[in-house]
Design a protein around this motif. Structure first.
Motif, short mmCIF file in Angstrom:
data_model
loop_
_atom_site.label_atom_id
_atom_site.label_comp_id
_atom_site.label_asym_id
_atom_site.label_seq_id
_atom_site.Cartn_x
_atom_site.Cartn_y
_atom_site.Cartn_z
N LEU A 78 0.83 -1.21 0.00
CA LEU A 78 0.00 0.00 0.00
C LEU A 78 0.86 1.26 0.00
N ALA A 79 1.97 1.20 0.72
CA ALA A 79 2.83 2.37 0.83
C ALA A 79 3.64 2.62 -0.44
N LEU A 80 3.95 1.56 -1.20
CA LEU A 80 4.93 1.68 -2.27
C LEU A 80 4.37 1.57 -3.68
N ILE A 81 3.16 1.03 -3.84
CA ILE A 81 2.58 0.92 -5.18
C ILE A 81 1.18 1.54 -5.15
N PRO A 82 0.60 1.83 -6.33
CA PRO A 82 -0.73 2.44 -6.34
C PRO A 82 -1.77 1.58 -5.62
N LEU A 83 -2.73 2.25 -4.96
CA LEU A 83 -3.79 1.54 -4.24
C LEU A 83 -4.57 0.63 -5.18
N SER A 84 -4.86 1.11 -6.38
CA SER A 84 -5.65 0.32 -7.32
C SER A 84 -4.91 -0.95 -7.71
N THR A 85 -3.60 -0.88 -7.92
CA THR A 85 -2.82 -2.07 -8.29
C THR A 85 -2.78 -3.08 -7.15
N ALA A 86 -2.52 -2.60 -5.93
CA ALA A 86 -2.50 -3.50 -4.78
C ALA A 86 -3.85 -4.17 -4.58
N THR A 87 -4.93 -3.41 -4.75
CA THR A 87 -6.27 -3.95 -4.58
C THR A 87 -6.56 -5.03 -5.61
N VAL A 88 -6.18 -4.77 -6.86
CA VAL A 88 -6.45 -5.75 -7.92
C VAL A 88 -5.71 -7.06 -7.65
N ILE A 89 -4.43 -6.96 -7.30
CA ILE A 89 -3.66 -8.17 -7.03
C ILE A 89 -4.26 -8.95 -5.86
N LEU A 90 -4.74 -8.22 -4.86
CA LEU A 90 -5.32 -8.88 -3.68
C LEU A 90 -6.56 -9.70 -4.04
N GLN A 91 -7.18 -9.38 -5.17
CA GLN A 91 -8.40 -10.10 -5.53
C GLN A 91 -8.15 -11.53 -5.95
N ALA A 92 -6.89 -11.93 -6.04
CA ALA A 92 -6.59 -13.34 -6.28
C ALA A 92 -6.75 -14.17 -5.01
N THR A 93 -6.93 -13.51 -3.86
CA THR A 93 -7.09 -14.23 -2.60
C THR A 93 -8.20 -15.27 -2.66
N PRO A 94 -9.42 -14.95 -3.17
CA PRO A 94 -10.47 -15.97 -3.21
C PRO A 94 -10.09 -17.19 -4.04
N LEU A 95 -9.26 -16.99 -5.07
CA LEU A 95 -8.85 -18.13 -5.89
C LEU A 95 -8.06 -19.12 -5.05
N LEU A 96 -7.13 -18.60 -4.25
CA LEU A 96 -6.34 -19.47 -3.39
C LEU A 96 -7.19 -20.07 -2.29
N VAL A 97 -8.16 -19.30 -1.79
CA VAL A 97 -9.03 -19.82 -0.73
C VAL A 97 -9.88 -20.98 -1.26
#
Length: 286
Positions: A78-97
């Motif tokens: 969150l501190a080092l890359i755009p919020l939108s990019t971090a949010t998009v990458i985080l959306q892979a969480t459900p796939l792993l879950v």
């Protein structure tokens, strides 16, 4: 789950704004301490013991480790890359879950949902663009955070049912505090006195984060994990919207294409999840 995702997106924006002037380790310490105190107070109001044998069970120990990793790496992202990019990458969480739920809890995941998981992971690769000039190694921080959160969610599912949501929240935020201490020691950064704006943002992030955490734990411990978790994709809309509105971010075409892959995979999982069978009791699936 949708309410949790909206609150998490607001929390992310508040932490990102605070990180401009306050070290990440200090943010995690104060955020973790505030959330732990709120959850401890809520547990005492409900006459729930703050410690029980279930707290030191295997799933809870794993949960704390994953929580520390997820919170630390994602806060750095969150501190080092755009919020939108971090949010998009985080959306892979459900796939792993969903994949983890099939492997650990025996949930039925057919070939269509496995195909959706693969499509979503391709979407992440499209966004990160490894091997190209646009690739940023900092995006790996968001990927590591995503893996940590997926492990946290699965461990929450396996945690003893005797542990109520406030207790899970208490130890989750204590893990955030530990992550902050460890990173502060490693980084060697001096603590600072936050200015007025940073103090307000950090203070606001605590109740918002507590609400998000409580809603997430309630969602993850109710119903079929593979049917509930895809609704985490609503965070994509909230995160990108806040990134544009508050930080002037403009996601590129490649990021939007990768996001479309991830959302499409989520829709397939939701559609296929409607026919999924019940989840076995986690107490019998360790």
């Amino acid at each position: 789950m949708i309410g949790a995702m909206a609150a998490f997106a607001i929390e992310d924006a508040l932490i990102k704004a605070t990180a401009d002037t306050v070290p990440i380790g200090q943010i995690l310490i104060l955020f973790g301490l505030g959330g732990a105190l709120l959850f401890a107070g809520l547990a005492r109001l409900r006459a729930q013991p703050l410690f029980s044998p279930g707290v030191v069970s295997g799933p809870m120990r794993a949960r704390i480790v994953f929580e520390i990793a997820g919170r630390l790496f994602y806060a750095l992202a969150l501190a080092l890359i755009p919020l939108s990019t971090a949010t998009v990458i985080l959306q892979a969480t459900p796939l792993l879950v969903v994949a983890g739920a099939a492997a650990i809890f025996g949930e039925r995941v057919g070939w269509r949902r496995w195909g959706a998981i693969l499509l979503g992971m391709i979407g992440v690769l499209v966004i990160v663009r490894p091997g190209t000039d646009e690739f940023s190694s900092l995006s790996v921080l968001a990927i590591l955070g995503m893996i940590g959160f997926a492990g946290r969610d699965l461990a929450s599912r396996a945690a003893p049912r005797s542990l109520a949501t406030p207790i899970l929240g208490l130890y989750g935020f204590l893990a955030v505090l530990i992550a902050g201490v460890l990173f502060s020691v490693w980084q060697g950064a001096h603590f600072v006195v936050p200015d007025h704006k940073a103090s307000l943002w950090l203070a606001a992030s605590v109740p918002v984060g507590v609400a998000a955490y409580a809603l997430l734990m309630r969602a993850m411990r109710t119903g079929d994990v593979s049917a509930v978790t895809p609704f985490r994709y609503t965070r994509l809309m909230f995160g990108i919207g806040l990134g544009i509105a508050l930080f002037g971010e403009r996601p590129g075409v490649i990021t939007l294409v990768g996001s479309a892959f991830i959302v499409l995979s989520g829709l397939v999982i939701i559609w296929r999840g409607k026919g999924a069978g019940p989840v076995p009791d986690p107490e019998h699936c360790r």
